[in-house]
Design a protein around this motif. Structure first.
Motif, mmCIF file in Angstrom:
data_model
loop_
_atom_site.group_PDB
_atom_site.id
_atom_site.type_symbol
_atom_site.label_atom_id
_atom_site.label_comp_id
_atom_site.label_asym_id
_atom_site.label_seq_id
_atom_site.Cartn_x
_atom_site.Cartn_y
_atom_site.Cartn_z
ATOM 1 N N ILE A 178 0.841 -1.205 0.000
ATOM 2 C CA ILE A 178 0.000 0.000 0.000
ATOM 3 C C ILE A 178 0.870 1.247 0.000
ATOM 4 O O ILE A 178 0.643 2.202 -0.760
ATOM 5 C CB ILE A 178 -0.954 0.004 1.213
ATOM 6 N N THR A 179 1.909 1.247 0.834
ATOM 7 C CA THR A 179 2.784 2.426 0.911
ATOM 8 C C THR A 179 3.575 2.619 -0.384
ATOM 9 O O THR A 179 3.821 3.761 -0.799
ATOM 10 C CB THR A 179 3.762 2.325 2.092
ATOM 11 N N GLY A 327 7.043 8.923 1.004
ATOM 12 C CA GLY A 327 8.330 8.253 1.220
ATOM 13 C C GLY A 327 8.530 7.865 2.669
ATOM 14 O O GLY A 327 9.013 6.764 2.977
ATOM 15 N N VAL A 328 8.152 8.752 3.586
ATOM 16 C CA VAL A 328 8.247 8.448 5.015
ATOM 17 C C VAL A 328 7.349 7.269 5.361
ATOM 18 O O VAL A 328 7.729 6.358 6.120
ATOM 19 C CB VAL A 328 7.860 9.682 5.855
ATOM 20 N N THR A 333 7.268 1.771 7.391
ATOM 21 C CA THR A 333 6.600 0.464 7.437
ATOM 22 C C THR A 333 7.602 -0.658 7.662
ATOM 23 O O THR A 333 7.261 -1.703 8.236
ATOM 24 C CB THR A 333 5.801 0.231 6.139
ATOM 25 N N PHE A 334 8.856 -0.466 7.235
ATOM 26 C CA PHE A 334 9.893 -1.467 7.489
ATOM 27 C C PHE A 334 10.092 -1.692 8.983
ATOM 28 O O PHE A 334 10.415 -2.806 9.416
ATOM 29 C CB PHE A 334 11.223 -1.036 6.856
ATOM 30 N N VAL A 335 9.931 -0.657 9.776
ATOM 31 C CA VAL A 335 10.073 -0.783 11.227
ATOM 32 C C VAL A 335 9.078 -1.796 11.763
ATOM 33 O O VAL A 335 9.408 -2.648 12.592
ATOM 34 C CB VAL A 335 9.877 0.585 11.914
ATOM 35 N N VAL A 394 6.529 12.924 11.028
ATOM 36 C CA VAL A 394 6.647 12.126 12.253
ATOM 37 C C VAL A 394 5.316 11.439 12.560
ATOM 38 O O VAL A 394 5.271 10.276 12.985
ATOM 39 C CB VAL A 394 7.086 13.016 13.442
ATOM 40 N N TYR A 395 4.233 12.165 12.339
ATOM 41 C CA TYR A 395 2.894 11.587 12.510
ATOM 42 C C TYR A 395 2.675 10.423 11.546
ATOM 43 O O TYR A 395 2.195 9.352 11.946
ATOM 44 C CB TYR A 395 1.848 12.679 12.270
ATOM 45 N N VAL A 396 3.042 10.616 10.281
ATOM 46 C CA VAL A 396 2.897 9.562 9.274
ATOM 47 C C VAL A 396 3.720 8.341 9.659
ATOM 48 O O VAL A 396 3.266 7.197 9.525
ATOM 49 C CB VAL A 396 3.315 10.085 7.880
ATOM 50 N N ALA A 397 4.941 8.567 10.157
ATOM 51 C CA ALA A 397 5.804 7.449 10.574
ATOM 52 C C ALA A 397 5.151 6.653 11.703
ATOM 53 O O ALA A 397 5.172 5.417 11.709
ATOM 54 C CB ALA A 397 7.170 7.973 11.010
ATOM 55 N N GLY A 398 4.552 7.362 12.673
ATOM 56 C CA GLY A 398 3.881 6.667 13.775
ATOM 57 C C GLY A 398 2.760 5.784 13.291
ATOM 58 O O GLY A 398 2.580 4.657 13.779
ATOM 59 N N PHE A 399 1.993 6.277 12.338
ATOM 60 C CA PHE A 399 0.915 5.467 11.759
ATOM 61 C C PHE A 399 1.486 4.288 10.973
ATOM 62 O O PHE A 399 0.969 3.170 11.040
ATOM 63 C CB PHE A 399 0.068 6.337 10.831
ATOM 64 N N ALA A 400 2.558 4.529 10.233
ATOM 65 C CA ALA A 400 3.095 3.515 9.307
ATOM 66 C C ALA A 400 3.662 2.302 10.018
ATOM 67 O O ALA A 400 3.713 1.217 9.434
ATOM 68 C CB ALA A 400 4.166 4.147 8.409
#
Length: 532
Positions: A178-179, A327-328, A333-335, A394-400
């Motif tokens: 999806i990402t 991109g973020v 999502t790899f995390v 940072v918000y997007v990363a938390g969701f991802a």
């Protein structure tokens, strides 16, 4: 036990390993996420392109480009026709997911995925050739049907194919796809915005991920669970030996067969899913996808270019900001893939929720200070714009690495086989209902709430993080057909799922149709009749 965490120590461990064949198979199947992600990414970019607006939505074009209609900056994109273009897809996906459930159960997961790819492909062609709003909506409906089939079948396929110790990471490949789709769509929008009728290339480009998914589905094997469910036990055992990389798969195979035979006693899965013992799973299949959409993440992904443009970024800058957030989303999502089978689902859910909550508060304050209620920041300093984009990232990363992938993983792994397809249909349907709802009212909410829109979503992020902390047991390391045990040991859900499980683990496997097994099956039938 306020936290509700339960370790996997009591789960049954099946022999086997993560084979190269399974890894490749799951990567191919996860490509179903490409079509969903591409659509999420492409919609917001296309709806911010002047030529697209001029042709299909002249009222928005007059406010946004010509400035012939005076309006508040926050309200420029508030158009019922424009939101219908975006949201019609999710209403179609909702309806399609119910039909997909029956096909997934009776004809197999692979065929359901193939249907999804074909429908999405036709929708992409119609949208790329669209001459009026009616063609756009028809194309969007077909796209939605394709997404409904894919989102219903792919997470179930991945959960059933993966070894239980790697199930989380392999299932999250769906979210990874999806990402990738979102990022690819944002990049395409950035370049096509500079050419004449570039929106046609953006919309028609959806054919590419559709074809990837179609070709992949043609070569995928069906899962052992699905083969057993449709009576192909010998083929299912051979398939299980291949995907586990060992000859002795008797323990897992006989457990799958028993689960299938129990499921055949359930003639009406849609009524059975409402039984008391399935109450915990049904609750999470409804609340997790609802909360996933109420994080506000899809607002960022759908409307990133529109949102950035509204708060003062130029055309190219808004599209580039969408590329950055995409991109973020992809990298973060790899995390989740690396951590989900190590630290567990609960930790990621809770940490991601807290991270999103803090970022939403900071973003709301930042927009309020600079943009006020008019939405007109005047000359926007580069450092200030960068500050806002940073916290959005940072918000997007938390969701991802939390609610994005886990919103698909957890509901797909918690249901027993007899109601698994129905349960996933509920998950997809609720997801699409709330996605439709948010997409339909977002531009009006932005016009009314202004910067307070981020506080609106922050409230839900706070509520859902508390809910996960108190009510979600840990599911990492539990074999998918042993999952029912975690509910009977949870401080709250044990009142719905009794400890005296009528189907104790079978190790070593015993003969099928033994008197004890027949007695166990009859107990469930009697329970169903009594509850009915």
């Amino acid at each position: 036990m306020a936290g509700g965490g339960i370790g996997p120590s009591n789960g049954k461990e099946y022999p086997g390993k993560l084979t190269t064949k399974v890894l490749i198979t799951c990567i191919v199947a996860a490509c179903g996420g490409l079509i969903f992600g591409y659509d999420i990414g492409i919609s917001g970019g296309v709806t911010s392109m002047p030529k697209f607006l001029e042709k299909f939505f002249p009222d928005v074009y007059a406010k946004e480009v010509l400035h012939t209609v005076s309006t508040n900056q926050y309200c420029k994109f508030n158009s019922s026709k424009l939101t219908l273009f975006t949201s019609s897809l999710y209403l179609a996906a909702l309806v399609a997911s119910w039909f997909a459930s029956t096909i997934t159960r009776r004809m197999g997961r692979r065929l359901s995925m193939l249907f999804g790819g074909v429908l999405f492909c036709f929708g992409a062609i119609i949208n790329g050739l669209a001459q009026n709003v009616a063609m756009l909506i028809i194309g969007r409906v077909l796209l939605g049907c394709g997404i409904g089939f894919a989102n219903q079948s792919v997470p179930v396929y991945l959960s059933e194919m993966a070894p239980f110790k790697s199930r989380g990471a392999l299932n999250i490949m769906f979210q990874m796809s999806i990402t990738i789709g979102i990022l690819a769509a944002n990049l395409i929008n950035y370049f096509t915005a500079k050419i004449k009728d570039g929106w046609r290339y953006s919309l028609g480009g959806a054919v590419v991920p559709a074809l990837i998914f179609i070709v992949g589905s043609l070569f995928l094997p069906d899962t052992p669970n699905s083969l057993i469910e449709r009576g192909n036990k010998e083929e299912a055992k051979r398939r299980l030996q291949i995907i586990r990389g060992i000859e002795n798969v008797d323990v897992e195979f006989y457990d799958l067969v028993e689960a299938s035979e129990r499921s055949k006693e359930v003639k009406h899965p849609w009524s059975n899913i409402r039984k008391r013992r399935n109450r915990p799973q049904l609750t999470f299949a409804m609340l997790i996808p609802a909360f996933q959409q109420l994080t506000g993440m899809n607002v960022i992904m759908f409307y990133a270019p529109v949102l950035f443009k509204t708060i003062g970024f130029g055309d190219t800058a808004s599209l580039m900001s969408a590329v950055i957030t995409g991109g973020v989303n992809f990298v973060a999502t790899f995390v989740s893939i690396l951590a989900v089978d190590r630290v567990g689902r609960r930790v990621l859910f809770i940490e991601g929720g807290l991270q999103m909550l803090v970022c939403q508060i900071i973003i709301a304050i930042s927009i309020a200070l600079k943009f006020g209620t008019s939405g007109n920041p005047g000359e926007l300093p580069v450092w200030y714009a960068s500050f806002v984009v940073f916290f959005i990232c940072v918000y997007v990363a938390g969701f991802a690495w939390s609610w994005g992938p886990l919103g698909w993983l957890v509901p797909s792994e918690i249901f027993p086989l007899e109601v698994r397809s129905a349960g996933q249909a509920v998950n997809v349907s609720v997801n699409m209902i709330f996605t439709f709802f948010i997409a339909e009212i977002f531009t009006e909410m932005l016009c009314v709430f202004k910067f307070g829109l981020f506080i609106f979503f922050a409230v839900f992020v706070f509520i859902m993080t508390l809910f996960i902390y108190h009510f979600l047991p840990e599911t990492k390391g539990i074999p998918i057909d042993e999952m029912s045990k975690i509910w009977s040991k949870h401080w709250y859900w044990q009142k719905y799922v009794p400890n005296d499980d009528p189907f104790p683990p079978q190790s070593p496997p015993r003969k099928l149709h033994s008197p004890v097994k027949e007695h166990n099956i009859q107990m469930v039938v009697n329970m169903d009749e009594k509850e009915a």
